[in-house]
Design a protein around this motif. Structure first.
Motif, PDB file in Angstrom:
ATOM      1  N   TYR A 161       0.834  -1.195  -0.125  1.00 41.64           N
ATOM      2  CA  TYR A 161      -0.004  -0.102   0.167  1.00 41.64           C
ATOM      3  C   TYR A 161       0.847   1.397   0.140  1.00 41.64           C
ATOM      4  CZ  TYR A 161      -2.919   3.843   1.853  1.00 41.64           C
ATOM      5  OH  TYR A 161      -3.357   5.122   2.079  1.00 41.64           O
ATOM      6  N   THR A 162       2.181   1.297   0.750  1.00 43.18           N
ATOM      7  CA  THR A 162       2.826   2.375   0.572  1.00 43.18           C
ATOM      8  C   THR A 162       3.473   2.847  -0.610  1.00 43.18           C
ATOM      9  OG1 THR A 162       4.764   1.137   1.311  1.00 43.18           O
ATOM     10  CG2 THR A 162       3.545   2.026   3.083  1.00 43.18           C
ATOM     11  N   GLY A 163       3.522   1.867  -1.525  1.00 38.78           N
ATOM     12  CA  GLY A 163       3.849   2.103  -2.945  1.00 38.78           C
ATOM     13  C   GLY A 163       2.628   2.455  -3.794  1.00 38.78           C
ATOM     14  N   VAL A 164       1.571   1.800  -3.657  1.00 33.18           N
ATOM     15  CA  VAL A 164       0.254   1.866  -4.246  1.00 33.18           C
ATOM     16  C   VAL A 164      -0.116   3.377  -4.069  1.00 33.18           C
ATOM     17  CG1 VAL A 164      -2.134   1.447  -4.478  1.00 33.18           C
ATOM     18  CG2 VAL A 164      -0.275  -0.317  -4.359  1.00 33.18           C
ATOM     19  N   VAL A 169      -1.130   8.225  -8.196  1.00 29.30           N
ATOM     20  CA  VAL A 169      -1.110   9.642  -8.696  1.00 29.30           C
ATOM     21  C   VAL A 169      -0.525   9.780 -10.150  1.00 29.30           C
ATOM     22  CG1 VAL A 169      -0.230  12.007  -8.471  1.00 29.30           C
ATOM     23  CG2 VAL A 169      -0.530  10.472  -6.252  1.00 29.30           C
ATOM     24  N   GLN A 170      -1.642   9.366 -11.061  1.00 29.66           N
ATOM     25  CA  GLN A 170      -1.235   9.261 -12.450  1.00 29.66           C
ATOM     26  C   GLN A 170      -0.336  10.509 -13.108  1.00 29.66           C
ATOM     27  OE1 GLN A 170      -4.758   8.078 -14.616  1.00 29.66           O
ATOM     28  NE2 GLN A 170      -4.835   6.161 -13.172  1.00 29.66           N
ATOM     29  N   ALA A 171      -0.493  11.599 -12.593  1.00 25.36           N
ATOM     30  CA  ALA A 171      -0.063  12.963 -13.097  1.00 25.36           C
ATOM     31  C   ALA A 171       1.552  12.750 -12.970  1.00 25.36           C
ATOM     32  CB  ALA A 171      -0.582  14.060 -12.455  1.00 25.36           C
ATOM     33  N   ARG A 172       2.052  11.939 -12.137  1.00 29.07           N
ATOM     34  CA  ARG A 172       3.745  11.670 -11.832  1.00 29.07           C
ATOM     35  C   ARG A 172       4.033  10.816 -12.474  1.00 29.07           C
ATOM     36  NH1 ARG A 172       2.953  16.452 -11.055  1.00 29.07           N
ATOM     37  NH2 ARG A 172       2.881  17.728  -8.978  1.00 29.07           N
ATOM     38  N   THR A 177       4.001   3.312 -12.260  1.00 32.07           N
ATOM     39  CA  THR A 177       4.216   1.947 -12.406  1.00 32.07           C
ATOM     40  C   THR A 177       4.035   0.957 -11.395  1.00 32.07           C
ATOM     41  OG1 THR A 177       5.681   0.274 -13.250  1.00 32.07           O
ATOM     42  CG2 THR A 177       6.681   2.094 -12.278  1.00 32.07           C
ATOM     43  N   ASN A 178       3.516  -0.161 -11.633  1.00 28.84           N
ATOM     44  CA  ASN A 178       3.236  -1.213 -10.405  1.00 28.84           C
ATOM     45  C   ASN A 178       4.478  -1.610  -9.980  1.00 28.84           C
ATOM     46  OD1 ASN A 178       3.891  -2.905 -12.167  1.00 28.84           O
ATOM     47  ND2 ASN A 178       2.044  -4.072 -12.500  1.00 28.84           N
ATOM     48  N   LEU A 179       5.599  -1.435 -10.537  1.00 28.00           N
ATOM     49  CA  LEU A 179       6.864  -1.790  -9.970  1.00 28.00           C
ATOM     50  C   LEU A 179       7.143  -0.932  -8.797  1.00 28.00           C
ATOM     51  CD1 LEU A 179       9.232  -1.985 -13.305  1.00 28.00           C
ATOM     52  CD2 LEU A 179       8.242  -4.097 -11.739  1.00 28.00           C
ATOM     53  N   ALA A 321       8.772  16.000  -8.469  1.00 22.88           N
ATOM     54  CA  ALA A 321       9.256  16.968  -9.581  1.00 22.88           C
ATOM     55  C   ALA A 321       9.058  16.498 -10.964  1.00 22.88           C
ATOM     56  CB  ALA A 321      10.777  16.847  -9.260  1.00 22.88           C
ATOM     57  N   SER A 322       8.754  15.367 -10.884  1.00 25.56           N
ATOM     58  CA  SER A 322       8.255  15.090 -12.217  1.00 25.56           C
ATOM     59  C   SER A 322       7.068  15.166 -12.711  1.00 25.56           C
ATOM     60  CB  SER A 322       8.597  13.329 -12.661  1.00 25.56           C
ATOM     61  OG  SER A 322       7.443  12.940 -11.861  1.00 25.56           O
ATOM     62  N   GLY A 323       6.529  15.301 -14.175  1.00 21.36           N
ATOM     63  CA  GLY A 323       5.352  15.553 -14.422  1.00 21.36           C
ATOM     64  C   GLY A 323       5.035  15.485 -16.046  1.00 21.36           C
TER      65      GLY A 323
END
Length: 325
Positions: A161-164, A169-172, A177-179, A321-323
């Motif tokens: 869950y901490t990764g999910v 947040v699809q904008a980043r 990715t599920n990895l 910082a990504s987007g």
């Protein structure tokens, strides 16, 4: 570059939640292995059970504080939404914490249980129904293996869950990715094993080499799995769309390169893996038996914990910082 909305409170929450998941998982695994009807690694199981509830409790408190209006957090429990990672996660954390607390109580000795109950002020203790007090004072050691079985899926769920939470947040593109969830899971479990190893090394009670072999073996497997998730993450990013490649540049020559490759991958994964394999070398080559160098073991455990925290720092800040343009 985007200004970060999530800062160190969220980094701490993600790390502490994952750490509790790892502690619970290792404790459950140690409880599951049996010798003569008892846990094969009782001290590992006990320490994991005693420690597991507290990091996630502290992390959840930090998350509530980060909401801006912390007194309204209870509203999350009045509306359950399957499509909301925050809603699912809130209930998962509550259930995990409750099972962890029951497991902790099951691993306490009778004198420890009575000592804790005695510390409750008399005016409060008198309000506890007699039946409840009877349950609290009852020996629950027979339930340890059952609680371990209940804790396994919950620990894995909290670790993922901490990764999910980030991947939702699809904008980043750095997170998309599920990895990421798999990487966080193996990092959480490895951090839990390292924490128990560190605590056992600092404990005054003599360290059993069988316990160290168990923790080393588990940690070697988990670090290897984590490493082989990092590689596909990097390869997937390089072969993906432009936005993902640009996001990945943050750790491939960008501002987070040194932290990712130096502190996380180098100090947090490869160096402790090398130390643990070195300790196993006499056993693997058939030229001796497993030996323990406490200083090397403490260094390896500390570096694994540092790597787990650094991973979450990099992903929280680099991800924001990504987007997409």
């Amino acid at each position: 570059m985007h200004e970060p909305v999530w800062e160190f409170l969220i980094v701490n929450y993600l790390f502490l939640g994952g750490l509790s998941a790892g502690l619970c998982f290792v404790s459950g695994l140690a409880s599951w292995f049996q010798e003569d009807g008892q846990s094969a690694f009782p001290r590992i199981a006990r320490w994991g059970a005693l420690l597991a509830p507290w990091p996630v409790s502290l992390g959840s408190a930090l998350l509530i504080f980060d909401l801006g209006k912390p007194l309204r957090f209870w509203k999350l429990f009045f509306h359950f939404r399957w499509q909301s990672p925050m809603s699912i996660g809130s209930w998962l954390l509550v259930l995990f914490t409750l099972v962890s607390l029951v497991n902790l109580w099951a691993w306490l000795e009778q004198s420890e249980r009575q000592g804790l109950l005695a510390r409750i002020p008399e005016r409060l203790r008198s309000r506890i129904p007699a039946q409840v007090r009877g349950y609290l004072d009852r020996d629950a050691s027979a339930w340890r293996r059952t609680l371990a079985m209940a804790g396994f899926p919950l620990a894995v769920g909290v670790g993922i869950y901490t990764g999910v939470l980030l991947g939702a947040v699809q904008a980043r593109p750095f997170w998309n990715t599920n990895l990421v969830a798999q990487m966080f899971l193996f990092s959480a479990l490895s951090s839990g094993a390292a924490t128990i190893l560190l605590v056992r090394l600092l404990d005054k009670e003599a360290m059993d080499l069988k316990e160290v072999r168990f923790l080393y073996t588990l940690d070697i497997v988990l670090i290897s799995l984590e490493f082989f998730i990092v590689l596909p993450y990097l390869i997937h990013g390089e072969l993906s769309v432009l936005a993902v490649r640009e996001a990945l540049a943050l750790i491939l020559g960008g501002p987070y390169t040194l932290v990712f490759w130096g502190l996380f991958l180098g100090a947090g994964l490869l160096i402790p893996l090398a130390i643990e394999v070195y300790e196993f070398k006499p056993l693997l080559t058939g030229k001796g038996t497993f030996h323990l160098n406490p200083r090397l073991a403490m260094a390896a455990a500390s570096l694994v914990i540092l790597g787990g925290y650094t991973l979450r720092y990099v992903f929280v800040f680099a991800g924001q910082a990504s987007g997409f343009r």
